[in-house]
Design an enzyme around this catalytic site. Structure first.
Site, short mmCIF file in Angstrom:
data_model
loop_
_atom_site.label_atom_id
_atom_site.label_comp_id
_atom_site.label_asym_id
_atom_site.label_seq_id
_atom_site.Cartn_x
_atom_site.Cartn_y
_atom_site.Cartn_z
N ASP A 198 0.85 -1.20 0.00
CA ASP A 198 0.00 0.00 0.00
C ASP A 198 0.88 1.24 0.00
O ASP A 198 1.98 1.23 0.59
CB ASP A 198 -0.86 0.05 1.27
CG ASP A 198 -2.26 -0.51 1.05
OD1 ASP A 198 -2.60 -0.78 -0.11
OD2 ASP A 198 -2.99 -0.67 2.03
N ILE A 199 0.41 2.31 -0.62
CA ILE A 199 1.07 3.61 -0.48
C ILE A 199 0.64 4.18 0.87
O ILE A 199 -0.56 4.29 1.16
CB ILE A 199 0.68 4.56 -1.62
CG1 ILE A 199 1.13 3.99 -2.97
CG2 ILE A 199 1.28 5.95 -1.40
CD1 ILE A 199 0.71 4.82 -4.17
N ASN A 206 -3.77 12.59 -1.22
CA ASN A 206 -4.78 12.94 -2.22
C ASN A 206 -5.58 14.17 -1.78
O ASN A 206 -5.84 15.08 -2.57
CB ASN A 206 -5.71 11.75 -2.42
CG ASN A 206 -6.04 11.49 -3.88
OD1 ASN A 206 -5.41 12.04 -4.78
ND2 ASN A 206 -7.02 10.65 -4.12
N ASP A 215 -3.12 10.99 -8.75
CA ASP A 215 -2.99 10.14 -9.95
C ASP A 215 -1.55 10.05 -10.41
O ASP A 215 -1.07 8.98 -10.82
CB ASP A 215 -3.87 10.69 -11.07
CG ASP A 215 -5.36 10.48 -10.82
OD1 ASP A 215 -5.70 9.72 -9.89
OD2 ASP A 215 -6.17 11.07 -11.56
N GLU A 242 -4.88 2.36 -3.94
CA GLU A 242 -3.43 2.59 -3.80
C GLU A 242 -2.68 1.31 -3.49
O GLU A 242 -1.53 1.33 -3.06
CB GLU A 242 -3.16 3.63 -2.72
CG GLU A 242 -3.47 3.19 -1.30
CD GLU A 242 -4.91 3.44 -0.88
OE1 GLU A 242 -5.15 3.56 0.33
OE2 GLU A 242 -5.80 3.50 -1.75
#
Length: 337
Positions: A198-199, A206, A215, A242
């Site tokens: 995962d980010i 975001n 994005d 993500e």
């Protein structure tokens, strides 16, 4: 392309104007026939190329170039090689007929033939040639259509298999690939490893920078992950949002953890801003690694995914921006060094 309901175009090549006039009169008045006359054999090939006749009436005895030689030229010329040629001769000579057919002639007439016979042969050979052109044109059109369809199908398959934002395989392709690699690993008793990642704090990134920045982060991270994989069988996919997945066939748990650390450090080195991260000022990723040697009937792909997900959750619990290996398990012959 020639229209069968329009006309048959006859090219007469003969140095005798009296013969030419007699043949012209036979054709005259026939609405579906047109005749062009060429008296000079040395220019006949150029005339045939430009005129594109549906049949050629060719005299066998002419000055400068004899009929057989000109017939051979016609047959090696791309523009005229398929045009029917009816040889005209004053003699009913079996050897000459054999030579004509051997050189590529289609028919043989004794000068001067009866009008009804001449017209029947002209129409027959012209219509055969026109049908040949129509068939070839239809085949060319079909070939072009099939090529376009094949290209469109390939493009559709690519669109269906790739994630539109990041350009890497999507979850559907990942699932198909892991099923295929699972069967191969089961057959060969090879290890199969999976990294789920995962980010970190992507939602905060975001919200803070906007969706366009989010994005771009997804695209840059996907590109970096893909660049770390060197073997053709290794695969990175966007699993959702993500979250990314990396599949490593033939790699054990420790080897997969080493790849995971390379992925982690590569993403951090991008130095993509994430001021709202509670880990560091840059975008980072957390990774969970699981591996097994599939035993048919003992473990399914969903269990491998679940174990990698649990390891990912543990990486987040321990502070994120790290690689955590799933605990060793007897289930499915867990692979580790």
């Amino acid at each position: 392309m020639v229209d069968t309901q329009d006309h048959c175009l006859v090219l007469l090549i003969d140095d005798d104007p009296m013969v030419a006039e007699a043949l012209r009169l036979m054709v005259e008045g026939e609405d579906d026939l047109r005749m062009h006359y060429c008296s000079d054999a040395s220019t006949a090939l150029d005339v045939a190329e430009q005129l594109k006749p549906t049949v050629i009436l060719l005299d066998m005895v002419m000055p400068d170039i004899d009929g057989l030689t000109l017939l051979r030229y016609l047959r090696v010329n791309e523009a005229t090689q398929s045009v029917p040629v009816v040889a005209l001769s004053m003699k009913d000579d079996a050897k000459l007929k054999a030579d004509i057919f051997s050189a590529g002639g289609n028919d043989y007439l004794i000068k001067l033939p009866e009008s009804i016979e001449l017209l029947a042969r002209i129409r027959y050979h012209s219509q055969c040639y026109i049908r040949l052109l129509q068939r070839d044109e239809a085949f060319r059109a079909l070939d072009i259509s099939q090529r376009k369809l094949a290209a469109s199908n390939i493009k559709l398959q690519q669109l269906a298999s790739m994630d539109g934002l990041t350009g890497i395989p999507n979850r559907r392709t990942f699932q198909e690939t892991i099923d295929t690699e699972w069967e191969r690993a089961t057959r060969d008793s090879d290890p199969l490893s999976l990294i789920m990642m995962d980010i970190d704090f992507f939602k905060k990134c975001n919200d803070h920078y906007g969706h366009q920045h989010g994005d771009e982060v997804l695209r840059r991270v996907a590109k970096a992950l893909a660049g770390c994989l060197k073997r053709p069988a290794d695969m990175v996919a966007r699993y959702g949002g993500e979250e990314f997945a990396v599949l490593l066939p033939g790699t054990d748990l420790d080897g997969a953890a080493n790849v995971g650390e390379q992925l982690r450090s590569t993403v951090e080195a991008l130095q993509l801003e994430n001021a709202k991260s509670q880990v560091c000022e840059w975008v980072t990723i957390s990774l969970g690694v699981a591996s097994c040697i599939p035993a048919l009937g003992d473990i399914e792909t969903e269990q491998l995914i679940k174990r990698a997900d649990e390891a990912l959750y543990e990486a987040k619990e321990q502070g994120r921006n790290r690689v955590i290996k799933a605990p060793e398990s007897a289930e499915g012959n867990s692979a580790s060094s």
